[in-house]
Write a protein that holds these residues in place. Structure first.
Motif, PDB file in Angstrom:
ATOM      1  N   VAL A   1       0.810  -1.144  -0.065  1.00  0.00           N
ATOM      2  CA  VAL A   1       0.215  -0.109   0.166  1.00  0.00           C
ATOM      3  C   VAL A   1       1.039   1.238   0.069  1.00  0.00           C
ATOM      4  O   VAL A   1       1.758   1.472   1.092  1.00  0.00           O
ATOM      5  N   VAL A   2       0.850   1.859  -0.964  1.00  0.00           N
ATOM      6  CA  VAL A   2       1.567   3.345  -1.185  1.00  0.00           C
ATOM      7  C   VAL A   2       0.630   4.483  -0.991  1.00  0.00           C
ATOM      8  O   VAL A   2      -0.189   4.598  -1.667  1.00  0.00           O
ATOM      9  N   PHE A   3       0.967   5.178  -0.136  1.00  0.00           N
ATOM     10  CA  PHE A   3       0.525   6.536   0.425  1.00  0.00           C
ATOM     11  C   PHE A   3       1.128   7.719  -0.569  1.00  0.00           C
ATOM     12  O   PHE A   3       2.246   7.855  -0.282  1.00  0.00           O
ATOM     13  N   GLY A   4       0.238   8.266  -1.377  1.00  0.00           N
ATOM     14  CA  GLY A   4       0.645   9.658  -2.233  1.00  0.00           C
ATOM     15  C   GLY A   4      -0.211  10.776  -2.063  1.00  0.00           C
ATOM     16  O   GLY A   4      -1.076  10.516  -1.177  1.00  0.00           O
ATOM     17  N   SER A   5       0.090  11.650  -3.022  1.00  0.00           N
ATOM     18  CA  SER A   5      -0.772  12.957  -3.089  1.00  0.00           C
ATOM     19  C   SER A   5      -1.444  13.109  -4.165  1.00  0.00           C
ATOM     20  O   SER A   5      -1.299  12.384  -5.313  1.00  0.00           O
ATOM     21  N   ASP A   6      -2.825  13.590  -3.993  1.00  0.00           N
ATOM     22  CA  ASP A   6      -3.531  13.912  -5.352  1.00  0.00           C
ATOM     23  C   ASP A   6      -3.700  15.467  -5.524  1.00  0.00           C
ATOM     24  O   ASP A   6      -4.257  15.927  -6.424  1.00  0.00           O
ATOM     25  N   HIS A   7      -2.681  16.261  -4.965  1.00  0.00           N
ATOM     26  CA  HIS A   7      -2.729  17.501  -4.900  1.00  0.00           C
ATOM     27  C   HIS A   7      -1.142  18.202  -5.323  1.00  0.00           C
ATOM     28  O   HIS A   7      -0.409  17.355  -5.197  1.00  0.00           O
ATOM     29  N   GLY A   8      -1.273  19.379  -5.958  1.00  0.00           N
ATOM     30  CA  GLY A   8      -0.129  19.868  -6.521  1.00  0.00           C
ATOM     31  C   GLY A   8       0.809  20.674  -5.296  1.00  0.00           C
ATOM     32  O   GLY A   8       0.242  20.808  -4.370  1.00  0.00           O
ATOM     33  N   LEU A   9       1.632  21.152  -5.900  1.00  0.00           N
ATOM     34  CA  LEU A   9       2.472  22.333  -5.268  1.00  0.00           C
ATOM     35  C   LEU A   9       2.884  21.873  -3.897  1.00  0.00           C
ATOM     36  O   LEU A   9       3.359  22.293  -2.907  1.00  0.00           O
ATOM     37  N   CYS A  10       3.540  20.517  -4.156  1.00  0.00           N
ATOM     38  CA  CYS A  10       4.400  19.908  -3.125  1.00  0.00           C
ATOM     39  C   CYS A  10       5.626  19.368  -3.609  1.00  0.00           C
ATOM     40  O   CYS A  10       6.206  18.320  -3.156  1.00  0.00           O
ATOM     41  N   GLY A  11       5.877  19.800  -4.873  1.00  0.00           N
ATOM     42  CA  GLY A  11       7.238  19.392  -5.442  1.00  0.00           C
ATOM     43  C   GLY A  11       7.271  17.958  -5.996  1.00  0.00           C
ATOM     44  O   GLY A  11       6.401  17.510  -6.291  1.00  0.00           O
ATOM     45  N   ASN A  12       8.447  17.632  -5.738  1.00  0.00           N
ATOM     46  CA  ASN A  12       8.592  15.980  -5.881  1.00  0.00           C
ATOM     47  C   ASN A  12       8.267  15.040  -4.957  1.00  0.00           C
ATOM     48  O   ASN A  12       8.944  13.852  -4.920  1.00  0.00           O
ATOM     49  N   TYR A  13       7.128  15.335  -4.189  1.00  0.00           N
ATOM     50  CA  TYR A  13       6.762  14.499  -3.124  1.00  0.00           C
ATOM     51  C   TYR A  13       6.404  13.034  -3.549  1.00  0.00           C
ATOM     52  O   TYR A  13       6.971  12.033  -3.068  1.00  0.00           O
ATOM     53  N   ASN A  14       5.752  12.846  -4.574  1.00  0.00           N
ATOM     54  CA  ASN A  14       5.178  11.444  -5.313  1.00  0.00           C
ATOM     55  C   ASN A  14       6.304  10.783  -5.894  1.00  0.00           C
ATOM     56  O   ASN A  14       6.588   9.689  -5.470  1.00  0.00           O
ATOM     57  N   GLU A  15       7.187  11.678  -6.619  1.00  0.00           N
ATOM     58  CA  GLU A  15       8.308  10.982  -7.336  1.00  0.00           C
ATOM     59  C   GLU A  15       9.369  10.201  -6.233  1.00  0.00           C
ATOM     60  O   GLU A  15       9.923   9.238  -6.486  1.00  0.00           O
ATOM     61  N   VAL A  16       9.623  10.969  -5.350  1.00  0.00           N
ATOM     62  CA  VAL A  16      10.690  10.611  -4.156  1.00  0.00           C
ATOM     63  C   VAL A  16      10.124   9.199  -3.513  1.00  0.00           C
ATOM     64  O   VAL A  16      10.864   8.241  -3.526  1.00  0.00           O
ATOM     65  N   ILE A  17       8.853   9.076  -3.258  1.00  0.00           N
ATOM     66  CA  ILE A  17       8.286   7.859  -2.467  1.00  0.00           C
ATOM     67  C   ILE A  17       8.254   6.823  -3.569  1.00  0.00           C
ATOM     68  O   ILE A  17       8.439   5.593  -3.366  1.00  0.00           O
ATOM     69  N   ALA A  18       7.834   6.989  -5.093  1.00  0.00           N
ATOM     70  CA  ALA A  18       8.037   6.005  -5.954  1.00  0.00           C
ATOM     71  C   ALA A  18       9.167   5.509  -6.206  1.00  0.00           C
ATOM     72  O   ALA A  18       9.529   4.436  -6.425  1.00  0.00           O
ATOM     73  N   ALA A  19      10.318   6.421  -6.218  1.00  0.00           N
ATOM     74  CA  ALA A  19      11.743   6.012  -6.447  1.00  0.00           C
ATOM     75  C   ALA A  19      12.136   5.119  -5.297  1.00  0.00           C
ATOM     76  O   ALA A  19      13.071   4.092  -5.552  1.00  0.00           O
ATOM     77  N   HIS A  20      11.613   5.503  -4.088  1.00  0.00           N
ATOM     78  CA  HIS A  20      12.263   4.709  -2.995  1.00  0.00           C
ATOM     79  C   HIS A  20      11.334   2.958  -2.836  1.00  0.00           C
ATOM     80  O   HIS A  20      12.246   2.181  -2.426  1.00  0.00           O
ATOM     81  N   VAL A  21       9.981   3.166  -3.317  1.00  0.00           N
ATOM     82  CA  VAL A  21       9.470   1.870  -3.211  1.00  0.00           C
ATOM     83  C   VAL A  21       9.460   0.951  -4.305  1.00  0.00           C
ATOM     84  O   VAL A  21       9.384  -0.307  -4.259  1.00  0.00           O
ATOM     85  N   ALA A  22      10.024   1.638  -5.638  1.00  0.00           N
ATOM     86  CA  ALA A  22      10.058   0.716  -6.702  1.00  0.00           C
ATOM     87  C   ALA A  22      11.157  -0.334  -6.637  1.00  0.00           C
ATOM     88  O   ALA A  22      10.816  -1.563  -6.980  1.00  0.00           O
ATOM     89  N   PRO A  23      12.386  -0.082  -6.189  1.00  0.00           N
ATOM     90  CA  PRO A  23      13.234  -1.071  -6.024  1.00  0.00           C
ATOM     91  C   PRO A  23      12.859  -2.289  -5.198  1.00  0.00           C
ATOM     92  O   PRO A  23      13.077  -3.513  -5.148  1.00  0.00           O
ATOM     93  N   PHE A  24      11.909  -2.032  -4.035  1.00  0.00           N
ATOM     94  CA  PHE A  24      11.654  -3.101  -2.993  1.00  0.00           C
ATOM     95  C   PHE A  24      10.799  -4.031  -3.802  1.00  0.00           C
ATOM     96  O   PHE A  24      10.673  -5.052  -3.744  1.00  0.00           O
ATOM     97  N   ILE A  25       9.788  -3.250  -4.540  1.00  0.00           N
ATOM     98  CA  ILE A  25       8.700  -4.164  -5.189  1.00  0.00           C
ATOM     99  C   ILE A  25       9.502  -5.001  -6.293  1.00  0.00           C
ATOM    100  O   ILE A  25       9.101  -6.066  -6.583  1.00  0.00           O
ATOM    101  N   GLN A  26      10.606  -4.467  -7.212  1.00  0.00           N
ATOM    102  CA  GLN A  26      10.858  -5.011  -8.342  1.00  0.00           C
ATOM    103  C   GLN A  26      11.871  -6.167  -7.742  1.00  0.00           C
ATOM    104  O   GLN A  26      12.004  -7.247  -8.482  1.00  0.00           O
ATOM    105  N   SER A  27      12.643  -5.913  -6.666  1.00  0.00           N
ATOM    106  CA  SER A  27      13.679  -6.888  -6.084  1.00  0.00           C
ATOM    107  C   SER A  27      13.178  -7.992  -5.203  1.00  0.00           C
ATOM    108  O   SER A  27      13.146  -9.129  -5.346  1.00  0.00           O
ATOM    109  N   ASP A  28      12.550  -7.277  -3.870  1.00  0.00           N
ATOM    110  CA  ASP A  28      12.277  -8.130  -2.945  1.00  0.00           C
ATOM    111  C   ASP A  28      11.136  -8.988  -3.108  1.00  0.00           C
ATOM    112  O   ASP A  28      10.714 -10.009  -2.801  1.00  0.00           O
ATOM    113  N   LEU A  29      10.177  -8.320  -4.022  1.00  0.00           N
ATOM    114  CA  LEU A  29       8.773  -8.948  -4.419  1.00  0.00           C
ATOM    115  C   LEU A  29       8.864  -9.464  -5.672  1.00  0.00           C
ATOM    116  O   LEU A  29       7.940 -10.098  -6.130  1.00  0.00           O
TER     117      LEU A  29
END
Length: 302
Positions: free
Chosen positions: A77-105
């Motif tokens: 379960v990945v929690f992100g934002s649906d609103h703007g003006l928060c910079g690269n908030y979603n991109e940072v979380i996605a970059a952090h969780v993507a290797p975990f999903i692709q490697s560990d899972l």
């Protein structure tokens, strides 16, 4: 390229309007973060009550097996934002969780996402989203979201042949210094260290805990409450850090606008001084010309 005084005045007025908007967004970020922070603290007290219930149950029960079943359905379960003006908030979380999903899972399992912008960020990483949920628009919406996620996890568990799921949460959490950082936290199965600690911890009361429900049903009810509280806390924490990220971005934007306003005002002062100097020189030159004696006009009779 030189600009007229009127053009600089228009640009200054426009920049002051932008600064007003940025300041308003900055204020809203501070105001919006406060209720979510209170909700996060409130759910901690509720979660502590749930853990006390687990302690009471485990103190009177045999050893509980919390090991991961091989056929358990993996859910992230990945929690992100649906609103703007928060910079690269979603991109940072996605970059952090993507290797975990692709490697560990190994790219397997169910991926649940909160926020349309997070869907885009995870899709850019080559991940497939199984379901997207709308983020809460207010504090009251956090409970709604936690209930929807709990129901979806129950559905996934029911569809699995072994009726077992392994749940991992990915969200942004506050760190020291007022910042935030992405976090991956395993939720289910229960941490064996937590279960061992609760079982070994003596029951500090003369009243012995008792229960009338079947042990299996009671334990599953406690697990469900633990699941709800953890999802609620992750959602509240994500909203607090989202507003913190927006606040930091607005502070940077406000500083940039202030610097630009100072530059425009300085340019206006220099241009105004230049125009005043030019006008004074024109007056002085005209005055000097008037001071020169006029030559008498030639007499035609001479």
């Amino acid at each position: 390229m030189a600009q007229s005084l009127e053009a600089l005045a228009r640009r200054t007025t426009s920049m002051q309007g932008i600064r007003s908007v940025v300041h308003t967004m900055k204020t809203l970020s501070v105001i919006n973060a406060a209720p979510y922070e209170h909700a996060a603290r409130a759910i901690e007290a509720y979660h502590e009550t749930v853990l006390n219930g687990m302690h009471a149950f485990l103190s009177q029960s045999a050893k509980v097996n919390t090991g991961l079943v091989q056929e358990a359905a993996q859910v992230v379960v990945v929690f992100g934002s649906d609103h703007g003006l928060c910079g690269n908030y979603n991109e940072v979380i996605a970059a952090h969780v993507a290797p975990f999903i692709q490697s560990d899972l190994a790219g397997q399992g169910t991926l649940l996402c909160i926020g349309a912008q997070m869907v885009d960020a995870l899709t850019d990483k080559g991940l497939t989203i199984d379901a997207c949920f709308l983020p809460p628009a207010s504090v009251d919406g956090i409970g709604r979201l936690a209930n929807l996620l709990t129901q979806r996890l129950d559905q996934i568990r029911a569809e699995n042949t072994k009726h077992e799921i392994a749940v991992t949460l990915a969200y942004s959490a506050r760190v020291s210094g007022g910042g935030w950082a992405p976090k991956i936290a395993p939720l289910l199965p229960l941490n064996p260290a937590l279960v061992a600690e609760l079982q070994a911890k003596p029951w500090a009361s003369r009243s012995v805990p008792s229960f009338s429900m079947p042990p299996g049903e009671l334990f599953m009810a406690l697990i469900r409450k633990h699941l709800f509280a953890s999802l609620f806390r992750a959602a509240a924490e994500a909203l607090v850090t989202e507003n913190a990220a927006r606040l930091a971005l607005m502070q940077q934007a406000e500083q940039s606008v202030d610097d630009r306003l100072d530059a425009l005002k300085s340019e206006m002062r220099n241009l105004r001084q230049s125009e005043i100097t030019t006008e004074l020189l024109d007056v002085i030159i005209g005055f000097e010309a008037l001071k020169k004696p006029r030559r008498p006009a030639p007499n035609p009779s001479e």
